[in-house]
Design a protein around this motif. Structure first.
Motif, PDB file in Angstrom:
ATOM      1  N   ARG A   1     -57.552 -21.786 -13.321  1.00  0.00           N
ATOM      2  CA  ARG A   1     -57.174 -21.291 -11.994  1.00  0.00           C
ATOM      3  C   ARG A   1     -55.719 -20.820 -12.110  1.00  0.00           C
ATOM      4  O   ARG A   1     -54.802 -21.627 -12.191  1.00  0.00           O
ATOM      5  CB  ARG A   1     -57.315 -22.380 -10.941  1.00  0.00           C
ATOM      6  CG  ARG A   1     -58.747 -22.856 -10.701  1.00  0.00           C
ATOM      7  CD  ARG A   1     -58.786 -23.944  -9.638  1.00  0.00           C
ATOM      8  NE  ARG A   1     -57.930 -25.071 -10.030  1.00  0.00           N
ATOM      9  CZ  ARG A   1     -57.297 -25.867  -9.164  1.00  0.00           C
ATOM     10  NH1 ARG A   1     -57.397 -25.646  -7.867  1.00  0.00           N
ATOM     11  NH2 ARG A   1     -56.572 -26.888  -9.593  1.00  0.00           N
TER      12      ARG A   1
ATOM     13  N   VAL B   1     -52.394 -18.940 -10.781  1.00  0.00           N
ATOM     14  CA  VAL B   1     -51.678 -18.580  -9.559  1.00  0.00           C
ATOM     15  C   VAL B   1     -50.416 -17.820  -9.936  1.00  0.00           C
ATOM     16  O   VAL B   1     -49.611 -18.300 -10.745  1.00  0.00           O
ATOM     17  CB  VAL B   1     -51.300 -19.829  -8.730  1.00  0.00           C
ATOM     18  CG1 VAL B   1     -50.470 -19.432  -7.511  1.00  0.00           C
ATOM     19  CG2 VAL B   1     -52.546 -20.585  -8.289  1.00  0.00           C
TER      20      VAL B   1
ATOM     21  N   ARG C   1     -46.860  -8.143  -2.166  1.00  0.00           N
ATOM     22  CA  ARG C   1     -48.156  -7.665  -2.643  1.00  0.00           C
ATOM     23  C   ARG C   1     -48.205  -6.146  -2.715  1.00  0.00           C
ATOM     24  O   ARG C   1     -48.983  -5.575  -3.486  1.00  0.00           O
ATOM     25  CB  ARG C   1     -49.276  -8.137  -1.710  1.00  0.00           C
ATOM     26  CG  ARG C   1     -49.485  -9.638  -1.664  1.00  0.00           C
ATOM     27  CD  ARG C   1     -50.589  -9.985  -0.673  1.00  0.00           C
ATOM     28  NE  ARG C   1     -50.684 -11.409  -0.448  1.00  0.00           N
ATOM     29  CZ  ARG C   1     -51.434 -12.242  -1.177  1.00  0.00           C
ATOM     30  NH1 ARG C   1     -52.145 -11.747  -2.176  1.00  0.00           N
ATOM     31  NH2 ARG C   1     -51.466 -13.527  -0.899  1.00  0.00           N
TER      32      ARG C   1
ATOM     33  N   ARG D   1     -56.867  -8.348 -12.182  1.00  0.00           N
ATOM     34  CA  ARG D   1     -57.573  -9.395 -11.451  1.00  0.00           C
ATOM     35  C   ARG D   1     -59.100  -9.327 -11.605  1.00  0.00           C
ATOM     36  O   ARG D   1     -59.745 -10.346 -11.912  1.00  0.00           O
ATOM     37  CB  ARG D   1     -57.200  -9.352  -9.966  1.00  0.00           C
ATOM     38  CG  ARG D   1     -57.888 -10.430  -9.143  1.00  0.00           C
ATOM     39  CD  ARG D   1     -58.099  -9.969  -7.688  1.00  0.00           C
ATOM     40  NE  ARG D   1     -56.863  -9.829  -6.978  1.00  0.00           N
ATOM     41  CZ  ARG D   1     -56.296 -10.799  -6.256  1.00  0.00           C
ATOM     42  NH1 ARG D   1     -56.883 -11.972  -6.167  1.00  0.00           N
ATOM     43  NH2 ARG D   1     -55.168 -10.582  -5.611  1.00  0.00           N
TER      44      ARG D   1
ATOM     45  N   GLU E   1     -61.311 -12.420 -13.201  1.00  0.00           N
ATOM     46  CA  GLU E   1     -62.334 -13.115 -12.410  1.00  0.00           C
ATOM     47  C   GLU E   1     -63.722 -12.941 -13.017  1.00  0.00           C
ATOM     48  O   GLU E   1     -64.542 -13.871 -12.991  1.00  0.00           O
ATOM     49  CB  GLU E   1     -62.287 -12.609 -10.972  1.00  0.00           C
ATOM     50  CG  GLU E   1     -61.003 -13.007 -10.258  1.00  0.00           C
ATOM     51  CD  GLU E   1     -60.884 -12.438  -8.851  1.00  0.00           C
ATOM     52  OE1 GLU E   1     -60.089 -12.980  -8.060  1.00  0.00           O
ATOM     53  OE2 GLU E   1     -61.584 -11.436  -8.548  1.00  0.00           O
TER      54      GLU E   1
ATOM     55  N   ALA F   1     -60.269 -18.133 -11.864  1.00  0.00           N
ATOM     56  CA  ALA F   1     -59.699 -17.822 -10.547  1.00  0.00           C
ATOM     57  C   ALA F   1     -58.328 -17.182 -10.751  1.00  0.00           C
ATOM     58  O   ALA F   1     -57.575 -17.564 -11.652  1.00  0.00           O
ATOM     59  CB  ALA F   1     -59.564 -19.086  -9.716  1.00  0.00           C
TER      60      ALA F   1
ATOM     61  N   THR G   1     -55.083 -15.854  -8.281  1.00  0.00           N
ATOM     62  CA  THR G   1     -54.569 -15.827  -6.916  1.00  0.00           C
ATOM     63  C   THR G   1     -53.112 -15.393  -6.905  1.00  0.00           C
ATOM     64  O   THR G   1     -52.327 -15.818  -7.753  1.00  0.00           O
ATOM     65  CB  THR G   1     -54.675 -17.227  -6.278  1.00  0.00           C
ATOM     66  OG1 THR G   1     -56.008 -17.699  -6.383  1.00  0.00           O
ATOM     67  CG2 THR G   1     -54.249 -17.191  -4.813  1.00  0.00           C
TER      68      THR G   1
ATOM     69  N   GLN H   1     -49.855 -15.874  -4.579  1.00  0.00           N
ATOM     70  CA  GLN H   1     -49.459 -16.804  -3.524  1.00  0.00           C
ATOM     71  C   GLN H   1     -47.967 -16.662  -3.240  1.00  0.00           C
ATOM     72  O   GLN H   1     -47.140 -16.793  -4.154  1.00  0.00           O
ATOM     73  CB  GLN H   1     -49.772 -18.244  -3.933  1.00  0.00           C
ATOM     74  CG  GLN H   1     -49.619 -19.260  -2.817  1.00  0.00           C
ATOM     75  CD  GLN H   1     -50.115 -20.634  -3.225  1.00  0.00           C
ATOM     76  OE1 GLN H   1     -49.950 -21.061  -4.365  1.00  0.00           O
ATOM     77  NE2 GLN H   1     -50.740 -21.344  -2.297  1.00  0.00           N
TER      78      GLN H   1
ATOM     79  N   ALA I   1     -52.829 -24.936  -5.902  1.00  0.00           N
ATOM     80  CA  ALA I   1     -53.996 -24.051  -5.841  1.00  0.00           C
ATOM     81  C   ALA I   1     -54.500 -23.675  -7.224  1.00  0.00           C
ATOM     82  O   ALA I   1     -55.546 -23.049  -7.344  1.00  0.00           O
ATOM     83  CB  ALA I   1     -53.647 -22.788  -5.060  1.00  0.00           C
TER      84      ALA I   1
END
Length: 511
Positions: free
Chosen positions: A2, A4, A13, A26, A30, A35, A37, A39, A51
């Motif tokens: 995962r 982040v 962003r 990304r 995936e 995962a 992300t 953040q 996360a």
């Protein structure tokens, strides 16, 4: 895994770096079962649970990143930094003191780094010896060779027919620290006059960010030696500009900051159906078979209808772009690199020791609020202009015989036991409800001296001379009345102070 990626805020962003580097890889990360992300730093800081099991910090240059990195590693989570830009090696430039201090504070806490060019990798090898590094090319957004071939034929035919040469330039036009962007374009713009000697009329179109279009730069644009149209950048506008330009002019200056930038503008131009003319530092050397360094050579090829990027050369260009800018390839390399990294050993942090953030020059209210939400103590000093509800602040006797340390209840609870009994309510000088106050004298603090608030307006020479001693005294105060605190410094502008904290960090890193 995962993964982040921590970014400064939600608006980040939209930046080109995040859009090009992370959003393009990304889907492939995936698809490989991981995962991925993005953040914002505030969300990552205040999250009840992490996360991810691996974090990458991207341009989060403040004390919250340092605290969060320590917190994550104590949970056994690997931490890395994406070194988009080089703000750390210019050791003689006072504008970057806080960024170099941030770099030094983070280095004991990170497990790896990412960068996008060999020049940056080599620079980091000397700045952070032994740090595992991945050179991750900025990927292109994909391309359609058939559409590119059609665009190339269309612009070539139009240019030879009309003798009007459409030239594009796009990018961030400004930087808070360096002269680049539109300044580079202006510095090298005389080359475009060579088009007229070859019988072409140059017509320049610029796409840049709104912030860059201030009065000074608009005047600079007005003085360019060729006709120019200016529009605000968008992803769609960039694609249209590239497809409609015979070439995009991408000059690069030779300062240290510019020489480690990525290839993404040239890759985007070539994949979008235009030629590239560069000047100055040879940043785009890996693409040299398809990048012009000499405008006369470009114009000669134009007249011969044998431009470097044309239908017959697209297969070779495609192979090169796959090598240097494939989102799928870069995603695979990123996954393999991260998967092989060892994870740090979990630790009890902060344990029963209080976490304190000392606010110096340029510290922000948003940092103060998030520190308090996290349950840590936010410490005001006479050397910050912020007027916030700090957990601890001071009033100093003009004669320097004592200092009154004013505390909120939550700060009193974290005092070392010997000092709690000396706290008593004291009405503030400006009136109002009594505040829990701890009076310290020269018997407690041998370095006690009068401290004064920052003058209005500030007298810079005076503030510079006071800064080190006042921040050093604040350091002594909090180290005295709290039991082995985890102490962090928040500052982002000159003057700077950190020698005591830096030695403290080294002790902590070795513990």
């Amino acid at each position: 895994m995962r993964i982040v990626v921590v970014i400064p805020n939600e608006d980040w962003r939209k930046t080109a770096g995040v859009r090009i580097r992370y959003e393009r890889v990304r889907p492939f990360v995936e698809a490989a079962g991981h995962a991925f992300t993005l953040q914002p730093l505030e969300d990552a800081m205040l999250a009840g649970e992490p996360a991810g099991d691996l974090y990458i910090f991207s341009k989060c240059h403040d004390v919250r990143a340092v605290i969060l990195a320590r917190q994550l590693r104590s949970a056994g989570i690997a931490v890395g930094i994406d070194f988009f830009d080089d703000y750390y090696s210019q050791s003689q430039d006072a504008a970057f003191v806080h960024l170099r201090e941030w770099f030094r504070s983070m280095m004991p806490l990170v497990d790896f780094g990412l960068c996008s060019t060999a020049n940056m990798r080599d620079r980091l090898a000397s700045l952070a010896p032994g740090l595992p590094l991945l050179l991750m090319n900025d990927p292109s957004g994909g391309w359609d060779p058939q559409a590119v071939g059609a665009a190339l034929e269309r612009t070539l035919a139009r240019t030879l027919s009309t003798r009007v040469l459409d030239v594009g330039w796009f990018g961030i036009g400004d930087n808070p620290y360096f002269s680049l962007g539109l300044e580079d374009l202006q510095a090298f713009s005389g080359l475009l006059l060579r088009c007229r000697a070859q019988g072409f009329t140059p017509r320049l179109r610029l796409l840049t960010n709104r912030r860059a279009m201030d009065a000074r730069r608009m005047e600079m644009i007005a003085r360019l030696p060729v006709p120019c149209q200016v529009d605000e950048w968008s992803e769609a506008a960039e694609a249209a500009l590239v497809a409609d330009s015979l070439f995009c002019f991408l000059p690069v200056n030779g300062q240290e900051f510019s020489t480690v930038k990525s290839l993404n503008r040239a890759v985007s131009t070539l994949a979008g159906g235009s030629q590239v003319l560069s000047a100055g530092f040879p940043l785009y050397e890996p693409l040299s078979d398809f990048v012009y360094r000499d405008i006369d050579a470009l114009l000669s090829d134009l007249n011969a209808s044998r431009l470097r990027v044309r239908g017959e050369t697209l297969p070779q260009l495609g192979a090169l772009l796959d090598q240097l800018g494939s989102a799928e390839v870069e995603a695979g390399r990123l996954i393999a690199f991260l998967d092989a990294l060892p994870r740090p050993q979990p630790a009890d942090w902060p344990g029963n020791r209080p976490v304190l953030v000392l606010h110096g020059n340029g510290s922000l209210g948003t940092i103060h609020k998030q520190i308090q939400k996290k349950g840590y103590l936010s410490i005001g000093t006479p050397r910050t202009t912020a007027r916030l509800h700090f957990d601890l602040s001071v009033q100093v006797d003009p004669g320097g015989d004592h200092v009154d340390v004013m505390l909120r209840t939550r700060a009193v609870a974290k005092l070392a036991e010997p000092w709690k009994s000396r706290v008593s309510p004291l009405p503030p000088a400006e009136g109002g409800e009594p505040v829990p106050t701890l009076r310290l004298t020269r018997d407690d603090l041998p370095r006690l001296h009068p401290m004064r608030p920052i003058a209005t307006p500030p007298i810079m020479l005076q503030e510079v001379t006071r800064y080190r001693d006042d921040m050093g005294l604040m350091h002594d105060i909090v180290r005295l009345i709290f039991d082995r605190p985890w102490l962090f410094l928040s500052e982002s502008g000159s003057p700077y102070w950190s020698p005591e904290l830096r030695s403290e960090d080294a002790e902590v890193a070795n513990a």
